[in-house]
Write a protein that holds these residues in place. Structure first.
Motif, mmCIF file in Angstrom:
data_model
loop_
_atom_site.group_PDB
_atom_site.id
_atom_site.type_symbol
_atom_site.label_atom_id
_atom_site.label_comp_id
_atom_site.label_asym_id
_atom_site.label_seq_id
_atom_site.Cartn_x
_atom_site.Cartn_y
_atom_site.Cartn_z
ATOM 1 N N GLY A 38 -2.358 -1.241 -3.540
ATOM 2 C CA GLY A 38 -3.054 0.019 -3.771
ATOM 3 C C GLY A 38 -2.364 1.183 -3.098
ATOM 4 N N GLY A 39 -3.164 2.145 -2.657
ATOM 5 C CA GLY A 39 -2.583 3.354 -2.070
ATOM 6 C C GLY A 39 -3.537 4.017 -1.099
ATOM 7 N N VAL A 40 -2.970 4.912 -0.287
ATOM 8 C CA VAL A 40 -3.750 5.613 0.727
ATOM 9 C C VAL A 40 -3.106 6.957 1.010
ATOM 10 C CG1 VAL A 40 -2.445 4.530 2.627
ATOM 11 C CG2 VAL A 40 -4.746 5.413 3.070
ATOM 12 N N ASP A 41 -3.907 7.964 1.243
ATOM 13 C CA ASP A 41 -3.404 9.242 1.757
ATOM 14 C C ASP A 41 -4.504 9.951 2.523
ATOM 15 O OD1 ASP A 41 -0.680 10.333 1.480
ATOM 16 O OD2 ASP A 41 -0.906 9.736 -0.621
ATOM 17 N N LEU A 101 -3.707 11.780 -4.157
ATOM 18 C CA LEU A 101 -2.259 11.566 -4.129
ATOM 19 C C LEU A 101 -1.930 10.080 -4.313
ATOM 20 C CD1 LEU A 101 -1.445 14.060 -1.224
ATOM 21 C CD2 LEU A 101 -1.727 14.534 -3.667
ATOM 22 N N GLY A 102 -1.285 9.438 -3.334
ATOM 23 C CA GLY A 102 -0.867 8.056 -3.498
ATOM 24 C C GLY A 102 -2.014 7.074 -3.664
ATOM 25 N N ALA A 103 -3.219 7.473 -3.281
ATOM 26 C CA ALA A 103 -4.380 6.584 -3.411
ATOM 27 C C ALA A 103 -5.049 6.683 -4.764
ATOM 28 C CB ALA A 103 -5.401 6.907 -2.325
ATOM 29 N N SER A 104 -4.810 7.764 -5.485
ATOM 30 C CA SER A 104 -5.627 8.069 -6.665
ATOM 31 C C SER A 104 -5.584 6.971 -7.717
ATOM 32 C CB SER A 104 -5.207 9.415 -7.263
ATOM 33 O OG SER A 104 -3.838 9.407 -7.627
ATOM 34 N N ALA A 105 -4.403 6.460 -8.044
ATOM 35 C CA ALA A 105 -4.294 5.471 -9.118
ATOM 36 C C ALA A 105 -5.054 4.194 -8.786
ATOM 37 C CB ALA A 105 -2.831 5.154 -9.400
ATOM 38 N N ALA A 106 -5.027 3.778 -7.520
ATOM 39 C CA ALA A 106 -5.714 2.548 -7.133
ATOM 40 C C ALA A 106 -7.227 2.718 -7.176
ATOM 41 C CB ALA A 106 -5.262 2.112 -5.741
ATOM 42 N N VAL A 139 0.854 -1.182 0.000
ATOM 43 C CA VAL A 139 0.000 0.000 0.000
ATOM 44 C C VAL A 139 0.893 1.237 0.000
ATOM 45 C CG1 VAL A 139 -1.820 1.258 1.182
ATOM 46 C CG2 VAL A 139 -1.838 -1.238 1.198
ATOM 47 N N GLY A 140 0.877 1.960 -1.114
ATOM 48 C CA GLY A 140 1.723 3.138 -1.245
ATOM 49 C C GLY A 140 1.065 4.387 -0.691
ATOM 50 N N SER A 141 1.887 5.364 -0.351
ATOM 51 C CA SER A 141 1.395 6.643 0.150
ATOM 52 C C SER A 141 2.375 7.733 -0.234
ATOM 53 C CB SER A 141 1.222 6.595 1.675
ATOM 54 O OG SER A 141 0.738 7.825 2.174
ATOM 55 N N ALA A 142 1.856 8.897 -0.551
ATOM 56 C CA ALA A 142 2.733 10.014 -0.902
ATOM 57 C C ALA A 142 3.241 10.737 0.337
ATOM 58 C CB ALA A 142 2.001 10.997 -1.816
ATOM 59 N N LEU A 143 2.386 10.879 1.363
ATOM 60 C CA LEU A 143 2.723 11.743 2.501
ATOM 61 C C LEU A 143 2.706 11.023 3.845
ATOM 62 C CD1 LEU A 143 0.756 14.925 1.381
ATOM 63 C CD2 LEU A 143 3.217 14.517 1.233
ATOM 64 N N PHE A 158 5.081 -3.912 2.299
ATOM 65 C CA PHE A 158 5.858 -2.668 2.214
ATOM 66 C C PHE A 158 5.049 -1.620 1.486
ATOM 67 C CE2 PHE A 158 7.206 -5.350 -1.299
ATOM 68 C CZ PHE A 158 7.257 -4.498 -2.396
ATOM 69 N N SER A 159 5.604 -0.411 1.424
ATOM 70 C CA SER A 159 4.890 0.721 0.846
ATOM 71 C C SER A 159 5.679 1.297 -0.318
ATOM 72 C CB SER A 159 4.674 1.805 1.907
ATOM 73 O OG SER A 159 4.029 2.932 1.346
ATOM 74 N N PRO A 160 5.287 1.012 -1.555
ATOM 75 C CA PRO A 160 5.957 1.636 -2.707
ATOM 76 C C PRO A 160 5.766 3.151 -2.680
ATOM 77 C CG PRO A 160 4.612 -0.235 -3.382
ATOM 78 C CD PRO A 160 4.254 0.069 -1.963
#
Length: 421
Positions: A194-197, A352-357, A110-114, A163-165
Protein backbone atom coordinates in the motif's frame (compact mmCIF):
# COMPACT_ATOMS: atom_id res chain seq x y z
CA UNK A 1 16.55 -18.22 -11.96
CA UNK A 2 13.71 -20.68 -11.53
CA UNK A 3 10.58 -20.34 -13.61
CA UNK A 4 7.81 -18.18 -12.09
CA UNK A 5 5.09 -20.02 -10.19
CA UNK A 6 2.27 -18.14 -11.95
CA UNK A 7 0.04 -18.26 -8.86
CA UNK A 8 -3.29 -16.49 -8.53
CA UNK A 9 -3.05 -13.49 -6.16
CA UNK A 10 -5.93 -12.57 -3.87
CA UNK A 11 -6.74 -9.84 -1.35
CA UNK A 12 -7.43 -11.08 2.19
CA UNK A 13 -8.13 -7.80 3.99
CA UNK A 14 -7.14 -4.18 4.41
CA UNK A 15 -6.45 -1.35 6.79
CA UNK A 16 -6.76 2.38 6.17
CA UNK A 17 -6.69 5.75 7.84
CA UNK A 18 -8.06 8.75 5.99
CA UNK A 19 -9.75 12.09 6.44
CA UNK A 20 -12.96 10.14 7.10
CA UNK A 21 -11.60 8.00 9.94
CA UNK A 22 -8.55 6.48 11.62
CA UNK A 23 -9.61 2.92 10.70
CA UNK A 24 -10.95 1.35 7.55
CA UNK A 25 -14.29 0.64 9.25
CA UNK A 26 -14.84 4.30 10.14
CA UNK A 27 -13.66 5.43 6.72
CA UNK A 28 -16.02 2.98 5.01
CA UNK A 29 -19.03 3.92 7.14
CA UNK A 30 -18.74 7.61 6.25
CA UNK A 31 -17.84 6.95 2.62
CA UNK A 32 -21.04 4.94 2.08
CA UNK A 33 -23.02 7.71 3.78
CA UNK A 34 -21.68 10.25 1.28
CA UNK A 35 -19.66 12.25 3.81
CA UNK A 36 -16.48 14.22 3.07
CA UNK A 37 -13.77 14.57 5.71
CA UNK A 38 -12.32 18.03 5.10
CA UNK A 39 -11.69 20.83 7.55
CA UNK A 40 -9.44 23.81 8.02
CA UNK A 41 -5.84 23.02 8.85
CA UNK A 42 -4.96 22.34 12.50
CA UNK A 43 -1.66 20.42 12.14
CA UNK A 44 0.33 23.65 11.69
CA UNK A 45 -0.03 27.35 10.92
CA UNK A 46 0.58 28.64 7.41
CA UNK A 47 -0.50 31.75 5.50
CA UNK A 48 -2.34 30.49 2.43
CA UNK A 49 -5.82 30.20 1.02
CA UNK A 50 -5.19 26.46 0.62
CA UNK A 51 -6.23 25.98 4.24
CA UNK A 52 -8.77 23.21 3.64
CA UNK A 53 -7.12 19.80 4.07
CA UNK A 54 -7.83 16.20 4.94
CA UNK A 55 -6.55 15.37 8.44
CA UNK A 56 -6.92 11.93 9.97
CA UNK A 57 -9.39 12.44 12.84
CA UNK A 58 -8.38 11.35 16.33
CA UNK A 59 -4.93 10.28 15.19
CA UNK A 60 -2.42 10.37 18.04
CA UNK A 61 0.48 7.93 17.64
CA UNK A 62 1.61 8.59 21.22
CA UNK A 63 -1.58 6.91 22.41
CA UNK A 64 -0.76 3.61 20.68
CA UNK A 65 0.09 0.93 23.27
CA UNK A 66 3.36 0.00 21.56
CA UNK A 67 4.63 3.61 21.23
CA UNK A 68 6.60 4.71 24.29
CA UNK A 69 7.34 8.34 25.08
CA UNK A 70 10.88 7.77 23.84
CA UNK A 71 9.67 6.14 20.60
CA UNK A 72 7.34 9.06 19.94
CA UNK A 73 10.24 11.47 20.32
CA UNK A 74 12.83 9.56 18.27
CA UNK A 75 10.50 8.49 15.45
CA UNK A 76 9.08 11.91 14.64
CA UNK A 77 8.27 11.21 10.99
CA UNK A 78 4.56 10.52 11.32
CA UNK A 79 4.50 8.05 8.45
CA UNK A 80 6.47 5.55 10.56
CA UNK A 81 3.93 4.93 13.31
CA UNK A 82 1.01 5.38 10.92
CA UNK A 83 2.35 2.57 8.73
CA UNK A 84 2.92 0.34 11.74
CA UNK A 85 -0.65 0.81 12.93
CA UNK A 86 -2.32 0.36 9.53
CA UNK A 87 -0.27 -2.78 8.83
CA UNK A 88 -1.38 -4.11 12.21
CA UNK A 89 -5.01 -3.31 11.42
CA UNK A 90 -4.74 -4.89 7.97
CA UNK A 91 -3.34 -8.17 9.32
CA UNK A 92 -6.06 -8.29 11.95
CA UNK A 93 -8.72 -7.65 9.31
CA UNK A 94 -7.30 -10.39 7.09
CA UNK A 95 -6.98 -12.89 9.94
CA UNK A 96 -3.38 -13.62 9.00
CA UNK A 97 -1.26 -14.68 11.98
CA UNK A 98 2.45 -13.97 11.63
CA UNK A 99 4.44 -16.90 13.01
CA UNK A 100 7.54 -18.94 12.21
CA UNK A 101 5.86 -20.27 9.10
CA UNK A 102 4.20 -17.17 7.65
CA UNK A 103 6.69 -14.53 8.86
CA UNK A 104 9.58 -15.37 6.49
CA UNK A 105 7.10 -15.61 3.59
CA UNK A 106 5.49 -12.20 4.20
CA UNK A 107 6.75 -9.09 2.39
CA UNK A 108 5.90 -5.47 3.11
CA UNK A 109 5.83 -2.83 0.37
CA UNK A 110 4.60 0.59 1.44
CA UNK A 111 5.10 3.45 -1.01
CA UNK A 112 5.29 7.15 -0.21
CA UNK A 113 5.56 10.27 -2.32
CA UNK A 114 7.24 12.56 0.23
CA UNK A 115 8.59 10.25 2.94
CA UNK A 116 9.68 11.84 6.24
CA UNK A 117 9.50 15.51 5.29
CA UNK A 118 8.04 16.37 8.69
CA UNK A 119 11.09 14.90 10.46
CA UNK A 120 13.40 16.93 8.22
CA UNK A 121 11.49 20.08 9.10
CA UNK A 122 11.94 19.41 12.83
CA UNK A 123 15.66 18.79 12.31
CA UNK A 124 16.10 22.04 10.39
CA UNK A 125 14.26 23.93 13.13
CA UNK A 126 16.58 22.44 15.76
CA UNK A 127 19.62 23.22 13.62
CA UNK A 128 18.75 26.89 13.05
CA UNK A 129 17.56 27.58 16.61
CA UNK A 130 19.73 25.32 18.76
CA UNK A 131 22.79 24.49 16.71
CA UNK A 132 24.28 21.57 14.74
CA UNK A 133 24.60 19.17 17.68
CA UNK A 134 20.82 19.23 18.14
CA UNK A 135 20.07 17.52 14.82
CA UNK A 136 18.73 14.12 15.81
CA UNK A 137 20.90 11.08 15.05
CA UNK A 138 17.57 9.45 14.13
CA UNK A 139 16.97 11.97 11.32
CA UNK A 140 18.31 9.78 8.52
CA UNK A 141 16.35 6.66 9.54
CA UNK A 142 13.24 8.85 9.78
CA UNK A 143 13.81 9.93 6.16
CA UNK A 144 14.41 6.43 4.76
CA UNK A 145 11.46 5.34 2.63
CA UNK A 146 11.70 1.72 3.74
CA UNK A 147 11.78 2.44 7.48
CA UNK A 148 7.99 2.41 8.00
CA UNK A 149 7.83 -1.13 6.56
CA UNK A 150 10.89 -2.05 8.62
CA UNK A 151 9.34 -0.80 11.85
CA UNK A 152 6.10 -2.61 10.99
CA UNK A 153 8.15 -5.79 10.65
CA UNK A 154 9.75 -5.23 14.05
CA UNK A 155 6.31 -4.80 15.57
CA UNK A 156 4.52 -7.61 13.76
CA UNK A 157 7.23 -10.18 13.15
CA UNK A 158 7.41 -10.68 9.38
CA UNK A 159 10.86 -11.04 7.80
CA UNK A 160 10.18 -11.13 4.06
CA UNK A 161 11.40 -8.42 1.66
CA UNK A 162 10.61 -4.83 2.62
CA UNK A 163 10.92 -1.73 0.46
CA UNK A 164 9.09 1.39 -0.65
CA UNK A 165 7.98 1.66 -4.30
CA UNK A 166 8.38 5.30 -5.31
CA UNK A 167 5.78 6.25 -7.92
CA UNK A 168 4.68 9.63 -6.57
CA UNK A 169 0.88 9.65 -6.31
CA UNK A 170 0.68 6.20 -7.94
CA UNK A 171 2.93 4.63 -5.28
CA UNK A 172 0.11 2.71 -3.59
CA UNK A 173 -0.88 0.97 -6.82
CA UNK A 174 2.76 0.29 -7.65
CA UNK A 175 3.16 -1.41 -4.27
CA UNK A 176 0.08 -3.56 -4.88
CA UNK A 177 1.27 -4.42 -8.38
CA UNK A 178 4.81 -5.33 -7.34
CA UNK A 179 3.56 -7.28 -4.33
CA UNK A 180 1.21 -9.25 -6.57
CA UNK A 181 4.01 -10.03 -9.02
CA UNK A 182 6.29 -11.21 -6.17
CA UNK A 183 3.58 -13.54 -4.90
CA UNK A 184 2.73 -14.75 -8.39
CA UNK A 185 6.38 -15.60 -9.05
CA UNK A 186 6.90 -17.38 -5.73
CA UNK A 187 9.13 -14.85 -3.94
CA UNK A 188 6.70 -14.70 -1.04
CA UNK A 189 3.29 -16.08 -0.07
CA UNK A 190 1.86 -12.93 1.52
CA UNK A 191 2.46 -9.20 1.14
CA UNK A 192 1.37 -6.09 2.97
CA UNK A 193 1.11 -3.61 0.10
CA UNK A 194 0.00 0.00 0.00
CA UNK A 195 1.03 3.57 0.64
CA UNK A 196 1.38 6.30 3.24
CA UNK A 197 1.92 10.04 3.34
CA UNK A 198 1.86 12.53 6.22
CA UNK A 199 2.33 15.71 4.26
CA UNK A 200 0.59 18.48 6.20
CA UNK A 201 3.55 20.75 6.92
CA UNK A 202 3.91 24.38 5.78
CA UNK A 203 6.49 23.85 3.01
CA UNK A 204 4.49 21.06 1.35
CA UNK A 205 1.18 22.91 1.66
CA UNK A 206 2.71 26.07 0.18
CA UNK A 207 4.51 24.16 -2.56
CA UNK A 208 1.27 22.67 -3.85
CA UNK A 209 -0.60 25.96 -3.38
CA UNK A 210 2.00 27.99 -5.29
CA UNK A 211 1.94 25.58 -8.23
CA UNK A 212 -1.88 26.01 -8.28
CA UNK A 213 -2.48 22.30 -7.69
CA UNK A 214 -4.59 22.59 -4.53
CA UNK A 215 -7.84 24.49 -4.18
CA UNK A 216 -7.65 28.20 -3.33
CA UNK A 217 -10.58 28.74 -0.99
CA UNK A 218 -11.64 32.36 -1.39
CA UNK A 219 -14.72 34.01 0.15
CA UNK A 220 -16.80 33.32 -2.98
CA UNK A 221 -16.00 29.63 -3.14
CA UNK A 222 -18.75 27.27 -1.95
CA UNK A 223 -16.30 25.58 0.42
CA UNK A 224 -15.45 28.80 2.25
CA UNK A 225 -18.28 28.30 4.75
CA UNK A 226 -18.43 24.52 4.29
CA UNK A 227 -14.94 23.00 3.88
CA UNK A 228 -16.41 19.56 3.12
CA UNK A 229 -17.30 20.86 -0.37
CA UNK A 230 -13.71 21.66 -1.36
CA UNK A 231 -12.94 18.52 -3.36
CA UNK A 232 -15.27 18.10 -6.33
CA UNK A 233 -13.92 15.84 -9.08
CA UNK A 234 -15.62 16.07 -12.47
CA UNK A 235 -17.70 19.06 -11.30
CA UNK A 236 -17.98 22.17 -13.42
CA UNK A 237 -16.40 24.28 -10.66
CA UNK A 238 -13.48 21.96 -9.81
CA UNK A 239 -10.31 23.94 -9.27
CA UNK A 240 -7.74 21.87 -7.42
CA UNK A 241 -7.32 18.93 -5.09
CA UNK A 242 -7.52 18.86 -1.30
CA UNK A 243 -4.19 17.79 0.20
CA UNK A 244 -4.66 15.01 2.74
CA UNK A 245 -2.74 12.67 4.99
CA UNK A 246 -3.49 8.98 5.04
CA UNK A 247 -2.41 5.36 4.77
CA UNK A 248 -3.80 2.27 3.13
CA UNK A 249 -2.52 -1.32 3.19
CA UNK A 250 -3.90 -4.43 1.47
CA UNK A 251 -2.99 -7.95 2.59
CA UNK A 252 -2.22 -9.97 -0.55
CA UNK A 253 -1.75 -13.72 -0.71
CA UNK A 254 -1.22 -16.60 -3.08
CA UNK A 255 -4.57 -18.31 -3.41
CA UNK A 256 -3.23 -21.68 -2.25
CA UNK A 257 -1.46 -20.09 0.74
CA UNK A 258 -4.70 -18.42 1.80
CA UNK A 259 -6.51 -21.75 1.48
CA UNK A 260 -3.84 -23.59 3.48
CA UNK A 261 -4.30 -21.14 6.37
CA UNK A 262 -8.10 -21.16 6.21
CA UNK A 263 -8.31 -17.53 5.07
CA UNK A 264 -11.11 -16.30 2.84
CA UNK A 265 -10.18 -14.05 -0.12
CA UNK A 266 -12.22 -10.95 -0.89
CA UNK A 267 -10.94 -10.13 -4.37
CA UNK A 268 -8.37 -11.14 -6.94
CA UNK A 269 -5.64 -8.98 -8.47
CA UNK A 270 -6.74 -9.69 -12.04
CA UNK A 271 -4.62 -7.32 -14.13
CA UNK A 272 -1.91 -4.67 -13.85
CA UNK A 273 -0.98 -1.98 -16.36
CA UNK A 274 1.88 0.43 -15.76
CA UNK A 275 4.00 2.78 -17.83
CA UNK A 276 5.31 6.36 -17.92
CA UNK A 277 4.45 9.46 -19.92
CA UNK A 278 7.81 10.84 -21.15
CA UNK A 279 5.88 14.07 -21.54
CA UNK A 280 5.74 16.55 -18.64
CA UNK A 281 6.48 16.49 -14.92
CA UNK A 282 2.86 17.28 -13.91
CA UNK A 283 0.60 17.29 -16.98
CA UNK A 284 -0.65 13.82 -17.99
CA UNK A 285 -0.11 12.28 -21.41
CA UNK A 286 -3.44 11.07 -22.78
CA UNK A 287 -1.82 8.44 -25.00
CA UNK A 288 0.18 6.67 -22.29
CA UNK A 289 -2.57 6.96 -19.67
CA UNK A 290 -4.90 5.23 -22.12
CA UNK A 291 -2.27 2.56 -22.75
CA UNK A 292 -1.94 1.87 -19.00
CA UNK A 293 -5.70 1.32 -18.64
CA UNK A 294 -5.76 -0.97 -21.66
CA UNK A 295 -2.74 -2.90 -20.42
CA UNK A 296 -4.46 -3.64 -17.09
CA UNK A 297 -7.57 -4.89 -18.87
CA UNK A 298 -5.49 -6.97 -21.29
CA UNK A 299 -3.49 -8.44 -18.40
CA UNK A 300 -6.77 -9.50 -16.79
CA UNK A 301 -7.65 -11.26 -20.05
CA UNK A 302 -11.03 -9.57 -20.26
CA UNK A 303 -12.69 -7.07 -22.58
CA UNK A 304 -13.25 -3.40 -21.75
CA UNK A 305 -17.01 -4.01 -21.58
CA UNK A 306 -16.41 -6.53 -18.77
CA UNK A 307 -15.36 -3.70 -16.45
CA UNK A 308 -18.35 -2.98 -14.23
CA UNK A 309 -17.05 0.13 -12.45
CA UNK A 310 -14.12 2.52 -12.43
CA UNK A 311 -12.38 3.98 -9.41
CA UNK A 312 -11.05 7.15 -10.99
CA UNK A 313 -7.86 8.99 -10.10
CA UNK A 314 -10.23 11.98 -10.08
CA UNK A 315 -8.15 14.64 -8.36
CA UNK A 316 -10.57 17.57 -8.88
CA UNK A 317 -8.16 19.50 -11.11
CA UNK A 318 -9.53 20.91 -14.39
CA UNK A 319 -6.85 19.35 -16.61
CA UNK A 320 -6.46 16.05 -14.77
CA UNK A 321 -10.17 15.20 -14.69
CA UNK A 322 -10.69 16.22 -18.32
CA UNK A 323 -7.75 14.10 -19.48
CA UNK A 324 -8.90 11.07 -17.51
CA UNK A 325 -12.40 11.46 -18.96
CA UNK A 326 -10.97 11.54 -22.51
CA UNK A 327 -8.95 8.40 -21.78
CA UNK A 328 -11.95 6.57 -20.38
CA UNK A 329 -13.92 7.40 -23.53
CA UNK A 330 -11.08 6.07 -25.66
CA UNK A 331 -10.78 2.83 -23.70
CA UNK A 332 -14.49 2.05 -23.29
CA UNK A 333 -16.02 3.71 -26.35
CA UNK A 334 -19.83 3.77 -26.32
CA UNK A 335 -19.84 1.54 -23.21
CA UNK A 336 -18.45 4.38 -21.06
CA UNK A 337 -21.92 5.81 -20.52
CA UNK A 338 -23.01 2.67 -18.67
CA UNK A 339 -20.00 2.39 -16.34
CA UNK A 340 -20.25 4.01 -12.88
CA UNK A 341 -17.15 6.12 -12.19
CA UNK A 342 -16.41 6.89 -8.53
CA UNK A 343 -13.91 9.50 -7.37
CA UNK A 344 -13.05 8.77 -3.73
CA UNK A 345 -10.88 11.89 -3.49
CA UNK A 346 -14.13 13.85 -3.29
CA UNK A 347 -14.46 12.34 0.20
CA UNK A 348 -10.92 11.64 1.47
CA UNK A 349 -8.87 14.15 -0.53
CA UNK A 350 -5.56 13.42 -2.20
CA UNK A 351 -3.23 11.59 0.17
CA UNK A 352 -0.50 11.30 -2.48
CA UNK A 353 1.30 7.93 -2.19
CA UNK A 354 -1.47 6.54 0.03
CA UNK A 355 -4.40 7.46 -2.20
CA UNK A 356 -4.39 4.46 -4.55
CA UNK A 357 -4.26 1.94 -1.70
CA UNK A 358 -7.09 3.62 0.22
CA UNK A 359 -9.12 3.74 -2.99
CA UNK A 360 -8.38 0.07 -3.75
CA UNK A 361 -9.68 -0.96 -0.33
CA UNK A 362 -12.81 1.16 -0.74
CA UNK A 363 -13.38 -0.19 -4.24
CA UNK A 364 -13.03 -3.82 -3.15
CA UNK A 365 -15.38 -3.37 -0.22
CA UNK A 366 -17.92 -1.61 -2.46
CA UNK A 367 -17.75 -4.50 -4.94
CA UNK A 368 -18.26 -7.01 -2.12
CA UNK A 369 -21.29 -5.07 -0.86
CA UNK A 370 -22.81 -4.67 -4.33
CA UNK A 371 -22.32 -0.90 -4.30
CA UNK A 372 -20.54 1.92 -6.03
CA UNK A 373 -19.38 4.81 -3.86
CA UNK A 374 -20.34 8.37 -4.72
CA UNK A 375 -18.49 11.31 -6.18
CA UNK A 376 -19.75 13.89 -3.70
CA UNK A 377 -19.99 17.67 -4.05
CA UNK A 378 -20.92 17.16 -7.69
CA UNK A 379 -22.29 19.90 -9.93
CA UNK A 380 -22.74 18.70 -13.52
CA UNK A 381 -20.22 19.72 -16.16
CA UNK A 382 -21.85 19.72 -19.62
CA UNK A 383 -18.51 18.70 -21.16
CA UNK A 384 -18.59 15.50 -19.06
CA UNK A 385 -22.32 14.82 -19.31
CA UNK A 386 -21.75 11.41 -20.92
CA UNK A 387 -20.00 10.08 -17.79
CA UNK A 388 -21.88 8.51 -14.89
CA UNK A 389 -19.83 9.77 -11.94
CA UNK A 390 -22.27 8.44 -9.31
CA UNK A 391 -23.17 11.95 -8.17
CA UNK A 392 -23.47 12.56 -4.44
CA UNK A 393 -24.94 9.25 -3.24
CA UNK A 394 -23.86 5.61 -3.10
CA UNK A 395 -25.76 3.28 -5.39
CA UNK A 396 -26.58 -0.41 -5.56
CA UNK A 397 -24.59 -1.94 -8.40
CA UNK A 398 -23.43 -5.52 -8.85
CA UNK A 399 -20.16 -5.96 -10.71
CA UNK A 400 -17.41 -8.54 -11.04
CA UNK A 401 -14.52 -6.33 -12.18
CA UNK A 402 -13.46 -2.77 -11.48
CA UNK A 403 -10.59 -0.69 -12.79
CA UNK A 404 -8.64 1.44 -10.31
CA UNK A 405 -6.62 4.30 -11.84
CA UNK A 406 -3.64 6.08 -10.32
CA UNK A 407 -1.29 8.63 -11.88
CA UNK A 408 1.57 10.67 -10.42
CA UNK A 409 4.04 13.50 -10.88
CA UNK A 410 6.82 12.60 -13.27
CA UNK A 411 4.34 10.88 -15.54
CA UNK A 412 3.98 7.62 -13.63
CA UNK A 413 0.84 5.57 -14.31
CA UNK A 414 -0.42 2.40 -12.65
CA UNK A 415 -3.85 0.89 -13.21
CA UNK A 416 -5.16 -2.29 -11.60
CA UNK A 417 -8.15 -4.49 -12.39
CA UNK A 418 -9.70 -6.18 -9.34
CA UNK A 419 -12.09 -9.13 -9.60
CA UNK A 420 -14.69 -9.90 -6.98
CA UNK A 421 -14.76 -13.34 -5.36
Amino acid sequence: MRAPSNRKVVVLGYGAASALGNTFASTWEKAVAGKAGFRRLTRCTVETRSQVVGEIPDWNPSALPYVSRKDASLWNADFVHLTMEICRQALEDAGLVIDNQTGPRTACLVGSALNGSDAYRIAMDHYTRLGPTKVSPYLLPNLCANLPASKAGMLLGFTGPIFSPQGACASGNHAIGIGARMIRDGDCDFALAGGVDTCLIPEIILGFANMLATINVGPKDRSFDDPTQASRPFSIDRKGFVLAEGAGVLVLAAEEAARAHGLLPRAEIAGIGWNSDAYHFTRPNEQTVTQAMRAAIDDAEIRPQDIGAVNAHGTSTPTGDTTEAHCLRTVFGRHVQGIPISANKSQVGHSLGASAAIEAALGIEAMRQGLVLPTVNHLPDPALADLDVVPNQSRRHRHEFFLSNSFGFGGTNCCIVFRGL
